[in-house]
Design a protein around this motif. Structure first.
Motif, PDB file in Angstrom:
ATOM      1  N   ARG A 205      57.416 -12.492   4.603  1.00  0.00           N
ATOM      2  CA  ARG A 205      56.208 -11.767   5.006  1.00  0.00           C
ATOM      3  C   ARG A 205      56.098 -10.428   4.284  1.00  0.00           C
ATOM      4  NH1 ARG A 205      56.424 -13.080  11.543  1.00  0.00           N
ATOM      5  NH2 ARG A 205      56.223 -15.351  11.298  1.00  0.00           N
ATOM      6  N   ARG A 206      57.213  -9.756   4.075  1.00  0.00           N
ATOM      7  CA  ARG A 206      57.194  -8.489   3.339  1.00  0.00           C
ATOM      8  C   ARG A 206      56.720  -8.711   1.911  1.00  0.00           C
ATOM      9  NH1 ARG A 206      60.189  -5.273  -0.034  1.00  0.00           N
ATOM     10  NH2 ARG A 206      60.312  -3.048   0.498  1.00  0.00           N
ATOM     11  N   ALA A 207      57.265  -9.750   1.263  1.00  0.00           N
ATOM     12  CA  ALA A 207      56.850 -10.065  -0.107  1.00  0.00           C
ATOM     13  C   ALA A 207      55.373 -10.438  -0.153  1.00  0.00           C
ATOM     14  CB  ALA A 207      57.716 -11.191  -0.661  1.00  0.00           C
ATOM     15  N   CYS A 208      54.909 -11.159   0.853  1.00  0.00           N
ATOM     16  CA  CYS A 208      53.493 -11.555   0.910  1.00  0.00           C
ATOM     17  C   CYS A 208      52.609 -10.326   1.083  1.00  0.00           C
ATOM     18  CB  CYS A 208      53.265 -12.523   2.063  1.00  0.00           C
ATOM     19  SG  CYS A 208      54.049 -14.136   1.839  1.00  0.00           S
ATOM     20  N   PHE A 209      53.045  -9.374   1.891  1.00  0.00           N
ATOM     21  CA  PHE A 209      52.257  -8.154   2.099  1.00  0.00           C
ATOM     22  C   PHE A 209      52.080  -7.410   0.782  1.00  0.00           C
ATOM     23  CE2 PHE A 209      52.204  -3.545   2.793  1.00  0.00           C
ATOM     24  CZ  PHE A 209      51.071  -3.421   3.583  1.00  0.00           C
ATOM     25  N   ILE A 210      53.175  -7.236   0.044  1.00  0.00           N
ATOM     26  CA  ILE A 210      53.096  -6.516  -1.228  1.00  0.00           C
ATOM     27  C   ILE A 210      52.196  -7.261  -2.208  1.00  0.00           C
ATOM     28  CG2 ILE A 210      54.452  -5.767  -3.218  1.00  0.00           C
ATOM     29  CD1 ILE A 210      56.813  -5.363  -1.278  1.00  0.00           C
ATOM     30  N   ARG A 211      52.349  -8.564  -2.266  1.00  0.00           N
ATOM     31  CA  ARG A 211      51.548  -9.363  -3.199  1.00  0.00           C
ATOM     32  C   ARG A 211      50.060  -9.342  -2.835  1.00  0.00           C
ATOM     33  NH1 ARG A 211      54.320 -13.599  -2.724  1.00  0.00           N
ATOM     34  NH2 ARG A 211      53.036 -14.766  -1.247  1.00  0.00           N
ATOM     35  N   GLU A 212      49.744  -9.475  -1.560  1.00  0.00           N
ATOM     36  CA  GLU A 212      48.346  -9.515  -1.136  1.00  0.00           C
ATOM     37  C   GLU A 212      47.677  -8.145  -1.275  1.00  0.00           C
ATOM     38  OE1 GLU A 212      46.268 -12.070  -0.161  1.00  0.00           O
ATOM     39  OE2 GLU A 212      47.932 -13.196  -1.043  1.00  0.00           O
ATOM     40  N   MET A 213      48.415  -7.082  -1.020  1.00  0.00           N
ATOM     41  CA  MET A 213      47.846  -5.740  -1.208  1.00  0.00           C
ATOM     42  C   MET A 213      47.485  -5.524  -2.679  1.00  0.00           C
ATOM     43  SD  MET A 213      47.518  -3.933   1.615  1.00  0.00           S
ATOM     44  CE  MET A 213      47.747  -2.177   1.308  1.00  0.00           C
ATOM     45  N   ARG A 215      46.715  -7.898  -4.792  1.00  0.00           N
ATOM     46  CA  ARG A 215      45.555  -8.758  -5.071  1.00  0.00           C
ATOM     47  C   ARG A 215      44.262  -8.125  -4.604  1.00  0.00           C
ATOM     48  NH1 ARG A 215      42.453 -12.509  -2.591  1.00  0.00           N
ATOM     49  NH2 ARG A 215      43.551 -12.264  -0.592  1.00  0.00           N
ATOM     50  N   LEU A 216      44.330  -7.411  -3.481  1.00  0.00           N
ATOM     51  CA  LEU A 216      43.144  -6.749  -2.939  1.00  0.00           C
ATOM     52  C   LEU A 216      42.851  -5.429  -3.632  1.00  0.00           C
ATOM     53  CD1 LEU A 216      43.767  -7.407   0.872  1.00  0.00           C
ATOM     54  CD2 LEU A 216      42.028  -8.502  -0.570  1.00  0.00           C
ATOM     55  N   GLY A 217      43.739  -5.001  -4.538  1.00  0.00           N
ATOM     56  CA  GLY A 217      43.537  -3.737  -5.236  1.00  0.00           C
ATOM     57  C   GLY A 217      43.822  -2.530  -4.369  1.00  0.00           C
ATOM     58  N   CYS A 218      44.743  -2.657  -3.430  1.00  0.00           N
ATOM     59  CA  CYS A 218      45.101  -1.572  -2.513  1.00  0.00           C
ATOM     60  C   CYS A 218      46.536  -1.127  -2.787  1.00  0.00           C
ATOM     61  CB  CYS A 218      44.966  -2.014  -1.061  1.00  0.00           C
ATOM     62  SG  CYS A 218      43.325  -2.543  -0.576  1.00  0.00           S
ATOM     63  N   PRO A 219      46.720   0.018  -3.444  1.00  0.00           N
ATOM     64  CA  PRO A 219      48.084   0.513  -3.667  1.00  0.00           C
ATOM     65  C   PRO A 219      48.784   0.768  -2.328  1.00  0.00           C
ATOM     66  CG  PRO A 219      46.470   1.717  -4.986  1.00  0.00           C
ATOM     67  CD  PRO A 219      45.694   0.905  -4.001  1.00  0.00           C
ATOM     68  N   VAL A 220      50.076   0.511  -2.288  1.00  0.00           N
ATOM     69  CA  VAL A 220      50.854   0.759  -1.078  1.00  0.00           C
ATOM     70  C   VAL A 220      51.541   2.119  -1.228  1.00  0.00           C
ATOM     71  CG1 VAL A 220      52.698  -0.056   0.423  1.00  0.00           C
ATOM     72  CG2 VAL A 220      51.244  -1.710  -0.775  1.00  0.00           C
ATOM     73  N   PRO A 221      51.093   3.128  -0.482  1.00  0.00           N
ATOM     74  CA  PRO A 221      51.689   4.458  -0.613  1.00  0.00           C
ATOM     75  C   PRO A 221      53.159   4.468  -0.224  1.00  0.00           C
ATOM     76  CG  PRO A 221      49.592   4.555   0.551  1.00  0.00           C
ATOM     77  CD  PRO A 221      49.969   3.112   0.466  1.00  0.00           C
ATOM     78  N   GLU A 222      53.885   5.443  -0.733  1.00  0.00           N
ATOM     79  CA  GLU A 222      55.288   5.628  -0.382  1.00  0.00           C
ATOM     80  C   GLU A 222      55.424   5.773   1.130  1.00  0.00           C
ATOM     81  OE1 GLU A 222      59.324   5.908  -1.282  1.00  0.00           O
ATOM     82  OE2 GLU A 222      57.659   5.600  -2.676  1.00  0.00           O
TER      83      GLU A 222
END
Length: 351
Positions: A205-213, A215-222
Motif C-alpha cells: 500500500r505504501r508503494a501504491c501510494f507513492i506511485r499513484e501520487m 501518476r496524479l502529479g502530486c509531489p509528496v512533501p517531506e
C-alpha cells in the motif's frame, strides 16, 4: 439417620473391546464395521453400530489421525481477535471447508512472534491437515516449521518467498480508489500513515501510494509518509506529526479503520473538524456489519475501502482444500477487487 451420598467415579469411555463383548463378536470385526474398511455381515454391522450408539462410543480423533495421517482439522491463525474483519474471513473459511467435514482450530497470535511460533507448534502437534494464516507476518523462527509442515494458504499478507497459495484484496486498486476520490475533491496535499514495515500488505500500500501520487502529479512533501502500525494509538502519533508540517496536509489516508478513527479523535481534540478542515480515510470497512460499541457509532461516517472479507475467507478455504488434494500444483495468487465506500469523513479541500 442422615442420608449418605456415595460418590462414584465417572463411567469410563467405552472402547471397541466393550462393544465386542456386548455383541459377542471379536474386536477386529467391530473395528472393521465402525471404520467401514473390510467386509462385515450386514446384520452384524447394524448390531455393532446400534450397540456403539447405545454405549455412547466415539472414535478417538487422535487415534484416527495417527492411523490415517489425517485429522480432518485445519488450523487458522489470525492477528487480532478483536478486529471485526477477521470473524467475517473465518466465517467464509468455515463455509468452504465444512462441506468436507473439516473442523477449524482458531488461534489468535496478537502479532506476537513467540506466541505465533508456539501456536504453530501446537497445531502441528495436533496434526492439522492444513493451515490458513490471516494477516500474519511470518517470523523467521516459524518459517522452518511451516515449510516442513502441511499445506499453507496465506490471506492478506504473504511471506517472501511465497510457499503457499495467497488470497488478498487488490491493494493497488484500493489505494488508487481513495486517492482518485480525494483528488476529485480538490485535494493535492495528501499524507499517508503506513502500516508496520514488516507487513507485506503495508509495503504494497505504501508503494501504491507513492506511485499513484506521482501518476496524479502530486509531489509528496517531506514528512507526509508516516511509519505507523495497525493499532489505533499510532493514528494519534501520526496526526500529531502531520499537524506539525507547514502547511499540513488537507487529507490523511490511514492504513485501517481503527487508525483512521484515532486520527479523527485527535484532530477533534485539537479543534479541527473532519472533513471541513481535514479529510480522513480508512481501509477495510471493518465496521460495515454494525459491530456494537462506541467504535461502530463513530465509524458510521468513515470513508474507507471495503475488502470482500467473506469472499476472501471462502476462497482461502477452497484453495486449501484444492492444495491438500493436489499438493504438487503450482502456487496461485488471487487478488479480489475492492470497493470505495464514500461517507462523511471526506469533503472538498479548503482553498
Amino acid at each position: 439417620m442422615k442420608n449418605i451420598t456415595t460418590i462414584t467415579a465417572a463411567a469410563k469411555r467405552p472402547t471397541l473391546l466393550d462393544i465386542a463383548r456386548e455383541c459377542g463378536l471379536s474386536r477386529a470385526t467391530v473395528a472393521r464395521a465402525l471404520s467401514g474398511k473390510g467386509y462385515v455381515n450386514p446384520q452384524r454391522r447394524q448390531l455393532i453400530h446400534d450397540t456403539a450408539e447405545r454405549l455412547g462410543y466415539r472414535t478417538s480423533a487422535i487415534a484416527r489421525a495417527l492411523r490415517t495421517q489425517k485429522s480432518a482439522t485445519i488450523g487458522v491463525l489470525i492477528a487480532d481477535i478483536t478486529n471485526p474483519i477477521f470473524p467475517e474471513i473465518v466465517k467464509g473459511i468455515d463455509e468452504a471447508v465444512s462441506v468436507d467435514n473439516y473442523t477449524l482450530f482458531l488461534c489468535n497470535t496478537d502479532e506476537d512472534v513467540a506466541k505465533q511460533r508456539a501456536l504453530i507448534r501446537s497445531l502441528l502437534d495436533r496434526q492439522v491437515d492444513g493451515l490458513i494464516l490471516i494477516s500474519q507476518t511470518v517470523a523467521d523462527e516459524a518459517l522452518a516449521l511451516l515449510q516442513a509442515g502441511p499445506p499453507c494458504v496465506f490471506v492478506n499478507r504473504r511471506p517472501d518467498p511465497l510457499f503457499g497459495d495467497y488470497i488478498g484484496p487488490d491493494n493497488a486498486m484500493g489505494v488508487a480508489q481513495l486517492l482518485e476520490h480525494l483528488y476529485a475533491l480538490g485535494h493535492r496535499r495528501m499524507a499517508y500513515v503506513a502500516g508496520p514495515a514488516a507487513s507485506s500488505t503495508a509495503q504494497e500500500r505504501r508503494a501504491c501510494f507513492i506511485r499513484e501520487m506521482a501518476r496524479l502529479g502530486c509531489p509528496v512533501p517531506e514528512g507526509f509518509i508516516i511509519a505507523g502500525s495497525y493499532q489505533g494509538e499510532s493514528g494519534r502519533l501520526a496526526a500529531a506529526a502531520l499537524l506539525a508540517c507547514a502547511p499540513p496536509p488537507t487529507a490523511i489516508l490511514a492504513p485501517n479503520d481503527f487508525v483512521a478513527l484515532e486520527i479523527i479523535a485527535f484532530l477533534n481534540e485539537r479543534g479541527l473538524r473532519v472533513p471541513d478542515d481535514i479529510s480522513v480515510t480508512g481501509f477495510d470497512d471493518a465496521f460495515k456489519l454494525g459491530v456494537g460499541g462506541l467504535y461502530a457509532l463513530r465509524a458510521q461516517g468513515l470513508t474507507t475501502i471495503d475488502q470482500p472479507k467473506r469472499q476472501l475467507g471462502r476462497l482461502a478455504g477452497e484453495a486449501l482444500l484444492k492444495r491438500m488434494a493436489q499438493p504438487g500444483a503450482p502456487f496461485a495468487t488471487t487478488l479480489l477487487p475492492t470497493l470505495l465506500a464514500v461517507r462523511d469523513s471526506t469533503a472538498p479541500a479548503k482553498s
